[in-house]
Design an enzyme around this catalytic site. Structure first.
Site, PDB file in Angstrom:
ATOM      1  N   ASP A  31       0.844  -1.191   0.000  1.00  0.00           N
ATOM      2  CA  ASP A  31       0.000   0.000   0.000  1.00  0.00           C
ATOM      3  C   ASP A  31       0.884   1.247   0.000  1.00  0.00           C
ATOM      4  OD1 ASP A  31      -2.338   1.824   0.784  1.00  0.00           O
ATOM      5  OD2 ASP A  31      -3.282  -0.141   0.897  1.00  0.00           O
ATOM      6  N   HIS A  64      -3.389   6.266   3.445  1.00  0.00           N
ATOM      7  CA  HIS A  64      -4.219   5.135   3.015  1.00  0.00           C
ATOM      8  C   HIS A  64      -3.755   3.826   3.644  1.00  0.00           C
ATOM      9  CE1 HIS A  64      -5.810   2.098   0.158  1.00  0.00           C
ATOM     10  NE2 HIS A  64      -6.777   2.976  -0.094  1.00  0.00           N
ATOM     11  N   SER A 248     -11.026  -0.487  -0.661  1.00  0.00           N
ATOM     12  CA  SER A 248      -9.754  -0.620   0.055  1.00  0.00           C
ATOM     13  C   SER A 248      -9.973  -0.870   1.534  1.00  0.00           C
ATOM     14  CB  SER A 248      -8.909   0.649  -0.108  1.00  0.00           C
ATOM     15  OG  SER A 248      -8.436   0.782  -1.418  1.00  0.00           O
TER      16      SER A 248
END
Length: 302
Positions: A31, A64, A248
């Site tokens: 990620d 994120h 996600s």
């Protein structure tokens, strides 16, 4: 995270008694990186940066990846357990393959995947979470490289969990590599989100069929309005947690559930896990494109 756990019927006896929360299970996340958040600092085993920065210490210039890691394995220390992750006893191996904008190139992701394969051999890595997805119109050569790489991980025995992407709801909108026939692809149920001023349908989750007529996503989990670790918590005035939405966010819910399952049944193969997921999903509005919604109680007790 409590409402997420309730929605997926997380409260089975094994979980209430804290018997199987991912202890001894090693999970890789590809990620945007990770920060040493109070909920995650004891979970991070190794960090590698595959972007052009090549930093050696943990960082996440996007936020994120930290949010994803918190959903999967956050201990909830900064919230007295309110926002603990699905499997807070797991060990994390973090590969940064995306930049601060969530962008990256296939070669960086492929390098991260090769690291995951080495961890399978050297550290007994079990699960790889990829909340990363390229648009379905990715060039054919790059698409093949990406799909071949995730399939290689699956064939090596890793349980690979990937997001369906947020390019839906049109048919054939599954992100790459979620269109792989082997890996477990995660979507978010079509639903309605409310606030004081409006009622908005959230049907962004990518869906199949793929170009090979494979039904996707495989499984669904909550992903809209998920509160998890904030990478900017150390900045003045920033809270420990932040809300994000997307497939996600649903992907680490599935990865965490599988980590719990493996802590109870450590000898299960990735194929057995996938079949068990399929058998234990439940019907839920907005999940008709796949097997249904994750039900952890059934998953753990089947």
């Amino acid at each position: 995270m409590r409402w997420v756990k309730k929605t997926i019927q997380y409260w089975c006896d094994d979980i209430i008694e804290e018997k199987y929360l991912g202890s001894g299970i090693r999970v890789g996340i590809l990620d945007t990186g990770i920060v040493v958040h109070p909920d995650l600092q004891r979970r991070i085993c190794e960090f590698r940066d595959f972007t052009c920065n090549r930093q050696r210490t943990c960082y996440d210039d996007s936020g994120h990846g930290t949010h994803v890691a918190g959903i999967l394995a956050g201990e909830g220390r900064a919230s007295r357990g309110m926002y603990s992750g699905i499997a807070p006893d797991t060990d994390l191996f973090i590969g940064k393959v995306l930049d601060r904008y969530g962008n990256g190139n296939v070669e960086d992701v492929l390098n991260g995947i090769q690291w995951m394969l080495s961890l399978k051999r050297e550290k007994n890595l079990k699960i790889v979470n990829i909340s990363v997805g390229a648009q379905p119109d990715l060039g054919e050569e790059q698409k093949k490289k990406f799909l071949d790489a995730v399939d290689e991980m699956w064939d090596a025995g890793l349980t690979v969990i990937v997001s369906a992407g947020n390019y839906g709801p049109s048919a054939g909108s599954i992100a790459v590599p979620g269109n792989s026939r082997k890996v477990i692809t995660v979507g978010v149920p079509d639903s309605f989100r409310y606030n004081r001023n409006y009622r908005k349908k959230t049907d962004y989750s990518g869906r199949g069929p793929t170009s090979e007529c494979i039904i996707k996503p495989d499984v669904f989990a909550p992903g809209t309005g998920i509160v998890s670790c904030n990478s900017r918590f150390s900045e003045k005035g920033e809270p420990f947690y932040v809300m994000k939405s997307g497939t996600s966010m649903a992907t680490p819910v599935i990865s965490g559930a599988i980590a719990c399952l493996l802590s109870k049944y450590p000898d299960m193969t990735n194929v057995e896990i996938k079949l068990r997921l399929r058998e234990t999903c439940v019907d839920y509005p907005g999940t008709e494109a796949g097997w249904g919604l994750l039900n952890v109680k059934k998953l753990m007790n089947a």
